[in-house]
Scaffold this motif. Structure first.
Motif, short mmCIF file in Angstrom:
data_model
loop_
_atom_site.label_atom_id
_atom_site.label_comp_id
_atom_site.label_asym_id
_atom_site.label_seq_id
_atom_site.Cartn_x
_atom_site.Cartn_y
_atom_site.Cartn_z
N ASN A 32 5.10 -3.27 -5.86
CA ASN A 32 4.04 -3.84 -6.54
C ASN A 32 3.49 -2.87 -7.61
N ARG A 94 2.34 0.15 -5.23
CA ARG A 94 2.26 0.02 -4.17
C ARG A 94 3.77 -0.26 -3.38
N LYS A 98 2.76 -1.30 3.18
CA LYS A 98 1.33 -0.71 3.26
C LYS A 98 0.56 -0.91 1.97
N ASN A 99 -1.06 -0.87 2.24
CA ASN A 99 -1.89 -1.35 1.28
C ASN A 99 -2.27 -0.34 0.40
N ILE A 100 -1.80 0.77 0.28
CA ILE A 100 -2.16 2.05 -0.47
C ILE A 100 -1.56 2.03 -1.76
N GLN A 101 -2.39 1.89 -2.84
CA GLN A 101 -2.00 2.11 -4.38
C GLN A 101 -2.23 3.49 -4.79
N TYR A 102 -1.34 3.95 -5.41
CA TYR A 102 -0.93 5.23 -6.07
C TYR A 102 -1.11 5.30 -7.68
N PHE A 103 -1.88 5.84 -8.28
CA PHE A 103 -2.19 5.74 -9.82
C PHE A 103 -1.37 6.74 -10.47
#
Lengths: 112, 112
Positions: A32, A94, A98-103
């Motif tokens: 995502n 993402r 998993k719900n973690i977003q990495y920027f």
């Protein structure tokens, strides 16, 4: 390992000019992807997100558009920039479920 | 869009002191995340929480997922100068797949 790249890091553009910011992710498939804008000293505003190629969801009406021409590429565009488009633009990814977003490191856009 | 209530907005502390910040929401969350953002950079994930009541540590940082699933706190023990930055909470509201809701941020400044 996964990495996310955003460019350019800094951009100064005149009012009325077009915009293209690019974001690419490596080391994962079917991520995502997200575009956020952050005004100075403020929180993150979600602009667009994409769950697959060609699938774009817009969160707020605005002068910007997004496209996802390839699985790991996300582009933020404008045909004519406004002064109010200035800000710090962040791309994130993402890997479901998993719900973690990495920027990414962000792009500082100044419209003059 | 929806944002979390994060407090305090900013804080000045002396090196060595402990810090506490929290986020509350009117909606139930199924994930809580804490990020730190340095000036001019993208947010970096500090801690992820997945279950109500969960208490997780990462070095000098400790975070908890509230029992009601509507709040979370982050503690930093024995602060050091490199703890300076903006701390954001974020969470996934139940029923909103793919998106995170972000807090308004806590700006932390550490004096020697």
């Amino acid at each position: 390992s996964q990495t996310i790249h955003q460019w350019p890091a800094t951009l100064v553009q005149p009012v009325g000019s077009p915009l293209s910011l690019e974001c690419t992710v490596e080391g994962t498939s079917n991520p995502n992807l997200y575009w956020y804008r952050q005004a100075a000293g403020r929180g993150l505003q979600l602009l667009f997100y994409s769950v697959g190629i060609g699938q774009i969801s817009s969160e707020v009406p605005q002068n910007l558009s997004a496209s996802r021409p390839q699985d790991r590429q996300f582009i933020l565009s404008s045909k004519k920039l406004l002064l109010s488009d200035s800000g710090f633009y962040l791309c994130a990814w993402r890997a479901p479920p998993k719900n973690i977003q990495y920027f990414g490191a962000g792009t500082r856009l100044s419209v003059l | 869009g929806q944002q979390l209530n994060q407090s305090p907005q900013s804080m000045f502390i002396q090196e060595g002191e402990d810090v506490s910040m929290n986020c509350t929401s009117s909606s139930i969350f199924n994930t809580w995340l804490w990020y730190k953002q340095d000036p001019g950079e993208g947010p970096v994930l500090l801690i992820a929480l997945y279950k109500a009541g969960e208490l997780t540590s990462n070095g000098r940082l400790t975070a908890q997922f509230g029992i009601t699933r509507k709040d979370s706190f982050l503690n930093i023990s024995a602060s050091i100068p490199s703890d300076v930055g903006i701390y954001f909470c974020a969470g996934q509201v139940v029923g909103t797949a793919s998106k995170l809701t972000f807090g308004t941020g806590t700006r932390l400044q550490v004096t020697l």
